[in-house]
Design a protein around this motif. Structure first.
Motif, PDB file in Angstrom:
ATOM      1  N   ASP A  11     -25.748 -22.655  35.070  1.00  0.00           N
ATOM      2  CA  ASP A  11     -26.912 -23.106  34.307  1.00  0.00           C
ATOM      3  C   ASP A  11     -26.544 -24.143  33.261  1.00  0.00           C
ATOM      4  O   ASP A  11     -27.328 -25.056  32.970  1.00  0.00           O
ATOM      5  CB  ASP A  11     -27.613 -21.911  33.647  1.00  0.00           C
ATOM      6  CG  ASP A  11     -26.646 -21.102  32.791  1.00  0.00           C
ATOM      7  OD1 ASP A  11     -25.411 -21.297  32.946  1.00  0.00           O
ATOM      8  OD2 ASP A  11     -27.105 -20.275  31.984  1.00  0.00           O
ATOM      9  N   LEU A  12     -25.331 -24.069  32.674  1.00  0.00           N
ATOM     10  CA  LEU A  12     -24.887 -25.090  31.732  1.00  0.00           C
ATOM     11  C   LEU A  12     -24.437 -26.357  32.440  1.00  0.00           C
ATOM     12  O   LEU A  12     -24.599 -27.472  31.933  1.00  0.00           O
ATOM     13  CB  LEU A  12     -23.739 -24.554  30.874  1.00  0.00           C
ATOM     14  CG  LEU A  12     -24.088 -23.590  29.733  1.00  0.00           C
ATOM     15  CD1 LEU A  12     -22.834 -23.150  29.009  1.00  0.00           C
ATOM     16  CD2 LEU A  12     -25.055 -24.255  28.749  1.00  0.00           C
ATOM     17  N   ARG A  13     -23.846 -26.201  33.618  1.00  0.00           N
ATOM     18  CA  ARG A  13     -23.322 -27.365  34.350  1.00  0.00           C
ATOM     19  C   ARG A  13     -24.429 -28.339  34.696  1.00  0.00           C
ATOM     20  O   ARG A  13     -24.241 -29.569  34.645  1.00  0.00           O
ATOM     21  CB  ARG A  13     -22.608 -26.889  35.611  1.00  0.00           C
ATOM     22  CG  ARG A  13     -21.792 -27.959  36.304  1.00  0.00           C
ATOM     23  CD  ARG A  13     -21.167 -27.408  37.563  1.00  0.00           C
ATOM     24  NE  ARG A  13     -20.319 -26.252  37.284  1.00  0.00           N
ATOM     25  CZ  ARG A  13     -19.761 -25.505  38.223  1.00  0.00           C
ATOM     26  NH1 ARG A  13     -19.995 -25.770  39.510  1.00  0.00           N
ATOM     27  NH2 ARG A  13     -19.010 -24.486  37.888  1.00  0.00           N
ATOM     28  N   THR A  14     -25.606 -27.851  35.027  1.00  0.00           N
ATOM     29  CA  THR A  14     -26.712 -28.741  35.407  1.00  0.00           C
ATOM     30  C   THR A  14     -27.306 -29.468  34.200  1.00  0.00           C
ATOM     31  O   THR A  14     -28.027 -30.459  34.373  1.00  0.00           O
ATOM     32  CB  THR A  14     -27.805 -27.921  36.093  1.00  0.00           C
ATOM     33  OG1 THR A  14     -28.245 -26.874  35.222  1.00  0.00           O
ATOM     34  CG2 THR A  14     -27.302 -27.342  37.403  1.00  0.00           C
ATOM     35  N   GLN A  15     -27.013 -29.006  32.971  1.00  0.00           N
ATOM     36  CA  GLN A  15     -27.575 -29.638  31.771  1.00  0.00           C
ATOM     37  C   GLN A  15     -26.666 -30.717  31.189  1.00  0.00           C
ATOM     38  O   GLN A  15     -27.070 -31.457  30.284  1.00  0.00           O
ATOM     39  CB  GLN A  15     -27.845 -28.574  30.691  1.00  0.00           C
ATOM     40  CG  GLN A  15     -28.816 -27.498  31.125  1.00  0.00           C
ATOM     41  CD  GLN A  15     -29.042 -26.464  30.057  1.00  0.00           C
ATOM     42  OE1 GLN A  15     -29.211 -26.801  28.868  1.00  0.00           O
ATOM     43  NE2 GLN A  15     -29.074 -25.185  30.442  1.00  0.00           N
ATOM     44  N   VAL A  16     -25.418 -30.804  31.671  1.00  0.00           N
ATOM     45  CA  VAL A  16     -24.472 -31.783  31.148  1.00  0.00           C
ATOM     46  C   VAL A  16     -24.812 -33.157  31.722  1.00  0.00           C
ATOM     47  O   VAL A  16     -24.914 -33.318  32.954  1.00  0.00           O
ATOM     48  CB  VAL A  16     -23.029 -31.380  31.497  1.00  0.00           C
ATOM     49  CG1 VAL A  16     -22.043 -32.438  31.007  1.00  0.00           C
ATOM     50  CG2 VAL A  16     -22.687 -30.035  30.886  1.00  0.00           C
ATOM     51  N   THR A  17     -24.944 -34.129  30.841  1.00  0.00           N
ATOM     52  CA  THR A  17     -25.270 -35.499  31.285  1.00  0.00           C
ATOM     53  C   THR A  17     -24.108 -36.462  31.127  1.00  0.00           C
ATOM     54  O   THR A  17     -24.072 -37.507  31.791  1.00  0.00           O
ATOM     55  CB  THR A  17     -26.466 -36.024  30.495  1.00  0.00           C
ATOM     56  OG1 THR A  17     -26.169 -35.996  29.072  1.00  0.00           O
ATOM     57  CG2 THR A  17     -27.714 -35.188  30.765  1.00  0.00           C
ATOM     58  N   ALA A  18     -23.133 -36.135  30.258  1.00  0.00           N
ATOM     59  CA  ALA A  18     -21.971 -37.012  30.049  1.00  0.00           C
ATOM     60  C   ALA A  18     -20.806 -36.180  29.553  1.00  0.00           C
ATOM     61  O   ALA A  18     -20.981 -35.134  28.915  1.00  0.00           O
ATOM     62  CB  ALA A  18     -22.306 -38.124  29.057  1.00  0.00           C
TER      63      ALA A  18
END
Length: 336
Positions: free
Chosen positions: A270-277
């Motif tokens: 769930d955190l991996r999909t929120q990382v943008t950079a």
């Protein structure tokens, strides 16, 4: 000339108590009649004279001795044979008979040992025959590859992989060359590792583990999708959606880049999909960007505890209300 034969005598009486020895009774001599002359000449007759024997005594019987004239010329008597000197042939025959007797005794006393030896030899021969049969069968055309199955592909084209491995068809399963399979899979960058499994009688199974993309790296040719080791999986003019943009000092393959890849792979889904950079200048100052807020992650050590603390902070203070989460030290976090 015929010798007179003795008459049977009366066996001696059993001895009685010691008494006076009885005196033998006198026996009258037989009366001999004078011969009567016949008017015609008669053949010669032999008169046997029988002498009386005393009671209680046996008259010894002497075996008639053959006259010298009774022995045929050239006939060998037992005495003559016993007196013959031994020759080399007799010694050889005696030695041969002794060897035969010794062999018979040895065979008689070692029969159980020979049976055990024969049993071991039979068992060994059976094992050797079974092994040779198995080897001959394994290397025969009966176990040649006729079907190739590829498992574990997601973004990789399964048909293309099977076509690349078609050169192994017709090869016995025991002779499949792993180096040839590796050479066929080198042309697929998404393949991280593989394993080969033989399924008799004629199936070859290839299990593939694909590389996991961690982000996009900006290059002169466009945007390259890379994994945690910096291997370029694909290149396009626009950045692929769903992957963060990575900026690492030293480029792909550097220590800073490997630290960024390790942090990304340790994040929960769930955190991996929120990382943008993601960015890093050294392996100890990894930073993430989540919905506009910067996360100071620090080194790649203790990723599980850091991820748990970050999730708790984001619930207490959403990224829209914070500019920075400093979790480089999970025991002393800072939210700005």
């Amino acid at each position: 000339m015929r010798r007179p034969s003795p008459l049977p005598t009366t066996p001696p009486a059993r001895r009685a108590a010691p008494t006076a020895a009885p005196q033998p009774e006198p026996v009258a001599p037989p009366r001999v009649e004078p011969p009567v002359r016949d008017p015609e000449p008669a053949p010669e007759q032999v008169t046997e004279v029988i002498e009386p024997s005393r009671p209680g005594r046996l008259v010894p019987f002497a075996q008639p001795v053959a006259e010298v004239d009774d022995v045929e010329p050239g006939e060998r008597t037992p005495d003559a044979e016993g007196d013959r000197p031994l020759g080399l042939r007799d010694v050889w025959a005696a030695a041969r008979a002794r060897r035969r007797a010794l062999r018979r005794e040895v065979r008689r006393f070692t029969v159980r040992q020979r049976r055990r030896r024969y049993a071991w030899l039979a068992s060994l021969a059976a094992v050797v025959l079974v092994g040779l049969g198995a080897v001959a069968t394994a290397y025969s055309p009966l176990f040649a590859v006729s079907k190739i199955t590829v498992l574990g592909t997601d973004r990789l084209d399964r048909g293309a992989v099977e076509q690349a491995l078609a050169g192994e068809k017709g090869t016995p399963l025991a002779l499949v060359d792993s180096s040839a399979v590796k050479a066929a899979l080198v042309g697929f960058p998404l393949v991280e590792s593989y394993s080969i499994e033989a399924r008799p009688p004629q199936e070859l199974v290839v299990r593939i583990i694909e590389r996991t993309p961690v982000g996009v790296v900006s290059t002169r040719g466009g945007f390259s999708l890379v994994d945690a080791a910096g291997v370029v999986l694909s290149t396009s003019e626009k950045a692929p959606e769903g992957y963060p943009v990575i900026e690492a000092t030293g480029g792909a393959g550097s220590r800073a880049f490997r630290a960024v890849g390790a942090v990304y792979r340790s994040l929960p889904a769930d955190l991996r999909t929120q990382v943008t950079a993601m960015a890093a200048t050294t392996p100890d100052d990894v930073t993430l960007t989540i919905e506009g807020a910067e996360v100071v992650w620090g080194s790649s050590d203790d990723p599980v505890e850091k991820a748990r603390v970050l999730q708790a902070l984001m619930i207490a203070t959403p990224p829209s209300e914070a500019d920075e989460y400093d979790i480089s030290s999970p025991d002393a976090v800072v939210v700005r």
